[in-house]
Each structure stands twice: as C-alpha cells, then as structure tokens.
Design a protein around this motif. Sequence first.
Motif, PDB file in Angstrom:
ATOM      1  N   ASN A 246       0.832  -1.195   0.000  1.00 18.80           N
ATOM      2  CA  ASN A 246       0.000   0.000   0.000  1.00 18.80           C
ATOM      3  C   ASN A 246       0.866   1.244   0.000  1.00 18.80           C
ATOM      4  O   ASN A 246       1.932   1.279   0.627  1.00 18.80           O
ATOM      5  CB  ASN A 246      -0.902   0.020   1.238  1.00 18.80           C
ATOM      6  N   ALA A 247       0.392   2.277  -0.693  1.00 19.27           N
ATOM      7  CA  ALA A 247       1.142   3.534  -0.724  1.00 19.27           C
ATOM      8  C   ALA A 247       1.310   4.060   0.679  1.00 19.27           C
ATOM      9  O   ALA A 247       0.369   4.186   1.442  1.00 19.27           O
ATOM     10  CB  ALA A 247       0.393   4.559  -1.581  1.00 19.27           C
ATOM     11  N   GLY A 248       2.543   4.372   1.039  1.00 18.43           N
ATOM     12  CA  GLY A 248       2.813   4.971   2.342  1.00 18.43           C
ATOM     13  C   GLY A 248       3.023   3.959   3.446  1.00 18.43           C
ATOM     14  O   GLY A 248       3.419   4.318   4.546  1.00 18.43           O
ATOM     15  N   ALA A 249       2.747   2.667   3.207  1.00 18.97           N
ATOM     16  CA  ALA A 249       2.882   1.664   4.249  1.00 18.97           C
ATOM     17  C   ALA A 249       4.347   1.350   4.488  1.00 18.97           C
ATOM     18  O   ALA A 249       5.122   1.172   3.564  1.00 18.97           O
ATOM     19  CB  ALA A 249       2.131   0.395   3.853  1.00 18.97           C
ATOM     20  N   GLY A 250       4.737   1.261   5.765  1.00 12.91           N
ATOM     21  CA  GLY A 250       6.081   0.843   6.117  1.00 12.91           C
ATOM     22  C   GLY A 250       7.171   1.821   5.758  1.00 12.91           C
ATOM     23  O   GLY A 250       8.316   1.427   5.560  1.00 12.91           O
ATOM     24  N   ILE A 251       6.860   3.098   5.658  1.00 15.50           N
ATOM     25  CA  ILE A 251       7.880   4.086   5.318  1.00 15.50           C
ATOM     26  C   ILE A 251       8.800   4.309   6.509  1.00 15.50           C
ATOM     27  O   ILE A 251       8.352   4.534   7.631  1.00 15.50           O
ATOM     28  CB  ILE A 251       7.226   5.405   4.869  1.00 15.50           C
ATOM     29  N   GLY A 252      10.112   4.218   6.262  1.00 16.24           N
ATOM     30  CA  GLY A 252      11.092   4.301   7.329  1.00 16.24           C
ATOM     31  C   GLY A 252      11.368   5.724   7.788  1.00 16.24           C
ATOM     32  O   GLY A 252      11.196   6.687   7.044  1.00 16.24           O
ATOM     33  N   TYR A 253      11.863   5.819   9.028  1.00 15.49           N
ATOM     34  CA  TYR A 253      12.156   7.123   9.615  1.00 15.49           C
ATOM     35  C   TYR A 253      13.233   7.858   8.817  1.00 15.49           C
ATOM     36  O   TYR A 253      13.113   9.050   8.544  1.00 15.49           O
ATOM     37  CB  TYR A 253      12.617   6.924  11.067  1.00 15.49           C
ATOM     38  N   GLY A 254      14.273   7.145   8.438  1.00 14.88           N
ATOM     39  CA  GLY A 254      15.358   7.782   7.700  1.00 14.88           C
ATOM     40  C   GLY A 254      14.913   8.306   6.354  1.00 14.88           C
ATOM     41  O   GLY A 254      15.365   9.371   5.905  1.00 14.88           O
TER      42      GLY A 254
ATOM     43  N   ARG B 144       4.535  25.710   2.433  1.00 17.61           N
ATOM     44  CA  ARG B 144       4.902  24.550   1.619  1.00 17.61           C
ATOM     45  C   ARG B 144       4.142  23.335   2.143  1.00 17.61           C
ATOM     46  O   ARG B 144       4.386  22.870   3.261  1.00 17.61           O
ATOM     47  CB  ARG B 144       6.411  24.316   1.652  1.00 17.61           C
ATOM     48  N   THR B 145       3.224  22.846   1.351  1.00 14.88           N
ATOM     49  CA  THR B 145       2.386  21.720   1.731  1.00 14.88           C
ATOM     50  C   THR B 145       3.001  20.406   1.265  1.00 14.88           C
ATOM     51  O   THR B 145       3.913  20.392   0.433  1.00 14.88           O
ATOM     52  CB  THR B 145       0.991  21.858   1.099  1.00 14.88           C
ATOM     53  N   PRO B 146       2.490  19.274   1.777  1.00 19.15           N
ATOM     54  CA  PRO B 146       2.991  17.977   1.277  1.00 19.15           C
ATOM     55  C   PRO B 146       2.798  17.815  -0.231  1.00 19.15           C
ATOM     56  O   PRO B 146       3.663  17.233  -0.896  1.00 19.15           O
ATOM     57  CB  PRO B 146       2.142  16.965   2.064  1.00 19.15           C
ATOM     58  N   LEU B 147       1.690  18.308  -0.761  1.00 25.60           N
ATOM     59  CA  LEU B 147       1.471  18.199  -2.207  1.00 25.60           C
ATOM     60  C   LEU B 147       2.490  19.026  -2.977  1.00 25.60           C
ATOM     61  O   LEU B 147       3.089  18.545  -3.955  1.00 25.60           O
ATOM     62  CB  LEU B 147       0.058  18.651  -2.567  1.00 25.60           C
ATOM     63  N   GLN B 148       2.691  20.269  -2.574  1.00 27.28           N
ATOM     64  CA  GLN B 148       3.700  21.097  -3.242  1.00 27.28           C
ATOM     65  C   GLN B 148       5.066  20.429  -3.186  1.00 27.28           C
ATOM     66  O   GLN B 148       5.786  20.352  -4.187  1.00 27.28           O
ATOM     67  CB  GLN B 148       3.764  22.473  -2.573  1.00 27.28           C
ATOM     68  N   SER B 149       5.429  19.921  -2.000  1.00 28.38           N
ATOM     69  CA  SER B 149       6.742  19.306  -1.823  1.00 28.38           C
ATOM     70  C   SER B 149       6.899  18.062  -2.680  1.00 28.38           C
ATOM     71  O   SER B 149       7.956  17.838  -3.288  1.00 28.38           O
ATOM     72  CB  SER B 149       6.938  18.947  -0.341  1.00 28.38           C
ATOM     73  N   ALA B 150       5.857  17.245  -2.740  1.00 31.59           N
ATOM     74  CA  ALA B 150       5.922  16.027  -3.548  1.00 31.59           C
ATOM     75  C   ALA B 150       6.116  16.357  -5.021  1.00 31.59           C
ATOM     76  O   ALA B 150       6.922  15.721  -5.719  1.00 31.59           O
ATOM     77  CB  ALA B 150       4.646  15.204  -3.346  1.00 31.59           C
TER      78      ALA B 150
ATOM     79  N   GLU C  83      -2.589  13.554   2.319  1.00 32.47           N
ATOM     80  CA  GLU C  83      -1.523  13.026   3.176  1.00 32.47           C
ATOM     81  C   GLU C  83      -0.786  14.159   3.878  1.00 32.47           C
ATOM     82  O   GLU C  83      -0.512  15.193   3.274  1.00 32.47           O
ATOM     83  CB  GLU C  83      -0.538  12.191   2.350  1.00 32.47           C
ATOM     84  N   ALA C  84      -0.437  13.933   5.144  1.00 29.82           N
ATOM     85  CA  ALA C  84       0.194  14.978   5.951  1.00 29.82           C
ATOM     86  C   ALA C  84       1.718  14.954   5.862  1.00 29.82           C
ATOM     87  O   ALA C  84       2.369  15.927   6.228  1.00 29.82           O
ATOM     88  CB  ALA C  84      -0.234  14.850   7.409  1.00 29.82           C
ATOM     89  N   ARG C  85       2.280  13.838   5.419  1.00 26.63           N
ATOM     90  CA  ARG C  85       3.734  13.741   5.270  1.00 26.63           C
ATOM     91  C   ARG C  85       4.093  13.719   3.789  1.00 26.63           C
ATOM     92  O   ARG C  85       3.373  13.117   2.974  1.00 26.63           O
ATOM     93  CB  ARG C  85       4.282  12.483   5.937  1.00 26.63           C
ATOM     94  N   VAL C  86       5.206  14.342   3.462  1.00 28.21           N
ATOM     95  CA  VAL C  86       5.639  14.392   2.065  1.00 28.21           C
ATOM     96  C   VAL C  86       5.901  12.993   1.534  1.00 28.21           C
ATOM     97  O   VAL C  86       5.534  12.664   0.403  1.00 28.21           O
ATOM     98  CB  VAL C  86       6.909  15.262   1.923  1.00 28.21           C
ATOM     99  N   SER C  87       6.537  12.160   2.352  1.00 24.81           N
ATOM    100  CA  SER C  87       6.846  10.796   1.909  1.00 24.81           C
ATOM    101  C   SER C  87       5.572  10.029   1.574  1.00 24.81           C
ATOM    102  O   SER C  87       5.525   9.287   0.584  1.00 24.81           O
ATOM    103  CB  SER C  87       7.643  10.057   2.995  1.00 24.81           C
ATOM    104  N   ASP C  88       4.535  10.194   2.379  1.00 22.67           N
ATOM    105  CA  ASP C  88       3.261   9.520   2.098  1.00 22.67           C
ATOM    106  C   ASP C  88       2.610  10.087   0.837  1.00 22.67           C
ATOM    107  O   ASP C  88       1.989   9.355   0.059  1.00 22.67           O
ATOM    108  CB  ASP C  88       2.307   9.682   3.282  1.00 22.67           C
TER     109      ASP C  88
END
Length: 411
Positions: free
Chosen positions: A2-10, A234-240, A277-282
């Motif tokens: 799934n998108a965003g599942a298991g994303i690591g801290y680093g 700068r939002t998560p969407l802008q950053s992505a 999504e609230a995080r850029v990685s997600d």
Amino acid sequence: MNAGAGIGYGYNVAIEKLVEELAVPQDRFDQAERRYKDLGEFLHRDESRVRIYDPDVYIQGSFALGTPIKPTSKDEDYDLDIVVSFRSLTKAQISQADLRALLRAELKAYRDARGIKNEVGESRRCCTLIYADGAQFHMDVLPAVPNEANMRAVLSSYLADQALAEGAVAITDSEKTSTYHVITDDWPRSNPRGFALWFKSRQIEQLNERRRAFLDAQGKVTASVEDVPVFRVRTPLQSAIMILKRHRDEWFAERDPDLKVISVILTTLSTHAYAGEARVSDAIAKILKDMHLEIKERNGVSWIANPTDPSENFADRWEKFPERQKSFFEWLEAARKDFGAVQRFSDTNIVLNELARNLGSPLVEGARSRVAASAGSRVASVAPAAAAGASAPGLVFGSEDRRPTEPKGFG
C-alpha cells in the motif's frame, strides 16, 4: 504494498531535507512578486498606450502554485510566467496579432525604462523578458482578454460546474495562422486563476493548517488564512511535486529532452492522486501509485483534461507523438522503482546515497548538510537535560534496520 505503508524514519527525514534544499528561497518569491507588480504599475502609468484597456497583471504557473524548484545550475533561469489580461478589450475588438503587438511595444518601453539589456523575445504564445542582473529570471508574458462568457458555454455543454469559468481568458497563439491575424471569436482558451483555485481546493486542509502556522509565526493571529498566498507556505502536495519534478529532470537529462514530461501534466496528475496526506513521503507514495488513473480515453485518444476546461487535453501531443506517452510511463515506472526501493530504510545516509543517482549529487549533498545541521542542533538542545541525568532521545539516524524488509516498488 500500500502507498505509504512501512515508510522508514530515515526516508522521511531524507525527503524532508531534500525538499528544503530544493525549495526556492522566499526572497526569490518576493523578487518575483516585485517584478510582476512593477510591470503592472508600468502598464498603468500616465504615458501607457494600454492603460485605457485596464491591464490586469498576475502570475501563473509554478510560482503561482508554490512548486518551482531551484535550477540545477547557475546557468539556468527561473521561469516566471505572467498573464496580462486587458479587461476592457474583447475578442470582437482586436485580433490576436494586434493584441500581441500592443503588449510587445509596451514591454519594449519597459525594457528601456528598467535598463534591461536583452531584447524582448517572442514565442508561440508569449513575449519574453530576460533579466541580466543576476536574478536568474526570465519573464514569459502572456497577452489575454476576458473569456468567461465563452467558457461558461463550454462548461455547460460538458455539464460541468460553470463556476469554473471565473477568471477564464482568451490567449494568443501565433501558430494558429488561420485566426491569428483576423478578428474572430476563435481564440485559444486558458484559465490560470481557475487552475490555481482547483489546486488549492485539492489540498485545502493541509494548506490552511500551514497558513495558520505562518500567521501565528508572524504574530497575525486575527488575520484570515485566505490572505496568505499559496507560495508563502509549503504543503505535502507542493513538496511532492517539487521532488518529482527534479527526479523527472534528472531522468530525462540523459534522454531526448523533447520527450520530457511537461510540468502541467505532472502537476495535474499529482494533484488528482493526492488524498490529503500529511507527510511528504506519504504524498509521494500515493501520487506515484495512482497518478496514472486520471489519464482517460476519449474516442481512442489519451486524455488528461484541464480541470477548469474539460475540452482541453493537456496530453494533446501524445496522439501525434506517441513516444511522449511511452516516455511518461517509462519515467513513472522508474520513479516508482527508485523511491519504492528506499522508502523502508531507516538510515538517512543510505537513503541519500541511493537517491543521489536519481536526484543529482549537488541536491543530495545539500540535503545531507541539512541533516547534519539538524542533528547538531538537536544534540545541543538536549545536552543540558542529559547533563542533569535526564534521558535524552536517540539522535543517531537509523543505526538499525539498514535494509528494507521488502525492497519493492509501488504496486
């Protein structure tokens, strides 16, 4: 997965620092704002030959959306896209060619008045000003006239919300030779303001959250979030979108530049795929998983509809140049693989090492310095507590789980 599942801290840390390094400094936004406002004031001066037509000057494109990225080198310019809409002119009064000539004459006067050495350039739809003051700006100026009534009719025929017509303009296009030199109702259409409103609406929760934080930091607790331009936060969407733009640039740098995925397609599909999504990685994970879903088919033609004009296909050149469509999907698969391969990593340095080949070493090294600086400031802030016997939080980025448990792409 799934998108965003298991994303690591680093991976999270690396992505955040990459965005910080990639972002255009706020003083560049201030400079861009001063440039287009100065042009607007010039067009309204007493001697202006277009003042009677009430020119409305505003930005469009990445600067309006808050998604520009730093050039990869000092030899590249920032693209500052400007619209000049003559609110007291109509298509029934002037041809596209004559409107372009009116604006071009005023831009030449502006060039002389501001001491700009480069000649006023011209492209298919715009006039161009290139500054030579170290600002790395070139300004593409698009002449236009209001077109809301025509756009409402188009939207009605598609059973679409006619409110999307607000801000619609008719623009010039020198390649439309049959209509360019004659007075006609048949002009190309655009709606940069409508697109910007749609872009905001797709991320409104995250956008307003960051606007409120911005106002709080400025001590303007009673001001409205609507007063904060999109480019101030700068939002998560802008950053992505920014990260994906750089990945695209690097991926196509070794390929045919004519096949490069255009920004309006990347931005439109990313915005459709984004789900708050609230995080850029997600956000990156969700976008890469689903961004192809808004590519439809109409009468056997691939279609990426302009959100403010269902009759406009942003992928209109894919039919004539099918290799562009093929390149889009090849790039998308590469991005899925490149980001998916490292998104479970917990060690920030390993993530950055892996992404260097996909995003460029200068960007990655800048992000690495930001990681180190951030870690140093955290060490300094917890040192007094540690000295007093308090339990300080761990500060080593990802000493554990150096391998992803499932090194796969998005699927």
